[in-house]
Design a protein around this motif. Sequence first.
Motif, PDB file in Angstrom:
ATOM      1  N   MET A  94       1.685 -10.511 -10.579  1.00 36.43           N
ATOM      2  CA  MET A  94       2.827  -9.703 -10.184  1.00 36.43           C
ATOM      3  C   MET A  94       2.345  -8.263  -9.981  1.00 36.43           C
ATOM      4  N   PHE A  95       2.670  -7.693  -8.830  1.00 36.42           N
ATOM      5  CA  PHE A  95       2.338  -6.302  -8.565  1.00 36.42           C
ATOM      6  C   PHE A  95       3.478  -5.627  -7.832  1.00 36.42           C
ATOM      7  N   ASN A  96       3.758  -4.388  -8.199  1.00 33.73           N
ATOM      8  CA  ASN A  96       4.685  -3.534  -7.473  1.00 33.73           C
ATOM      9  C   ASN A  96       3.839  -2.357  -7.020  1.00 33.73           C
ATOM     10  N   LEU A  97       3.496  -2.360  -5.722  1.00 32.69           N
ATOM     11  CA  LEU A  97       2.609  -1.305  -5.231  1.00 32.69           C
ATOM     12  C   LEU A  97       3.051  -0.797  -3.883  1.00 32.69           C
ATOM     13  N   ASN A  98       2.634   0.408  -3.599  1.00 35.85           N
ATOM     14  CA  ASN A  98       2.862   1.020  -2.289  1.00 35.85           C
ATOM     15  C   ASN A  98       1.507   1.114  -1.601  1.00 35.85           C
ATOM     16  N   PRO A  99       1.251   0.256  -0.594  1.00 38.17           N
ATOM     17  CA  PRO A  99      -0.047   0.296   0.083  1.00 38.17           C
ATOM     18  C   PRO A  99      -0.188   1.465   1.061  1.00 38.17           C
ATOM     19  N   LYS A 100       0.902   2.230   1.224  1.00 40.10           N
ATOM     20  CA  LYS A 100       0.906   3.423   2.080  1.00 40.10           C
ATOM     21  C   LYS A 100       0.507   3.095   3.517  1.00 40.10           C
ATOM     22  N   VAL A 101       1.210   2.116   4.081  1.00 41.80           N
ATOM     23  CA  VAL A 101       1.042   1.747   5.483  1.00 41.80           C
ATOM     24  C   VAL A 101       2.390   2.012   6.155  1.00 41.80           C
ATOM     25  N   PRO A 102       2.495   3.113   6.915  1.00 41.72           N
ATOM     26  CA  PRO A 102       3.780   3.445   7.527  1.00 41.72           C
ATOM     27  C   PRO A 102       4.100   2.533   8.716  1.00 41.72           C
ATOM     28  N   TYR A 103       5.396   2.330   8.946  1.00 44.90           N
ATOM     29  CA  TYR A 103       5.889   1.646  10.146  1.00 44.90           C
ATOM     30  C   TYR A 103       5.403   0.211  10.290  1.00 44.90           C
ATOM     31  N   LEU A 104       5.210  -0.494   9.195  1.00 43.19           N
ATOM     32  CA  LEU A 104       4.786  -1.884   9.263  1.00 43.19           C
ATOM     33  C   LEU A 104       5.917  -2.753   8.703  1.00 43.19           C
ATOM     34  N   PRO A 105       6.392  -3.723   9.500  1.00 40.21           N
ATOM     35  CA  PRO A 105       7.484  -4.576   9.003  1.00 40.21           C
ATOM     36  C   PRO A 105       7.092  -5.281   7.705  1.00 40.21           C
ATOM     37  N   SER A 106       8.058  -5.479   6.834  1.00 33.92           N
ATOM     38  CA  SER A 106       7.764  -6.081   5.532  1.00 33.92           C
ATOM     39  C   SER A 106       7.214  -7.493   5.659  1.00 33.92           C
ATOM     40  N   SER A 107       7.600  -8.249   6.694  1.00 36.43           N
ATOM     41  CA  SER A 107       7.066  -9.608   6.863  1.00 36.43           C
ATOM     42  C   SER A 107       5.560  -9.580   7.090  1.00 36.43           C
ATOM     43  N   ILE A 108       5.086  -8.639   7.877  1.00 35.01           N
ATOM     44  CA  ILE A 108       3.641  -8.511   8.117  1.00 35.01           C
ATOM     45  C   ILE A 108       2.946  -7.998   6.858  1.00 35.01           C
TER      46      ILE A 108
END
Length: 135
Positions: A94-108
């Motif tokens: 389990m991870f809750n992280l922000n990969p800091k990738v702007p403008y990328l749909p959540s499905s991708i």
Amino acid sequence: MKSAEELASPSRFHKVVKSMLKMPFPLLGREAMIDGRGWDVMEHNRVVISSMSVESHPDVKIPPCAKDRVRVDIKCGGFLLVPIDDDSTHVTVMFNLNPKVPYLPSSIMNFFLRHVVNQIHSSMEKKSHFKPGSP
């Protein structure tokens, strides 16, 4: 996963690690500074490992992020390891992280993250130093 480097080991069950991940073009590689701790809870037949990002730590100087990388923010993460038999273990991640990738749909994003978790698990399995009968 591109690489992982142990920066400090305050105790047997406490590590500070720099982890780097290669990303597909045109994205910059990602890195995380992780403070991980483990608990042997074998009286309940399990081991718990928790982790989170750190920007500073009393046991080690956290290096600045390289210009060709982006530092991700891990709010919380962890593993639950439950032995099944002498040769296998059930692993929950389990991870809750922000990969800091702007403008990328959540499905991708979710597709990539599933593959990253598989890479991390494979890397952990290759680097594990478990020996049956060890404490």
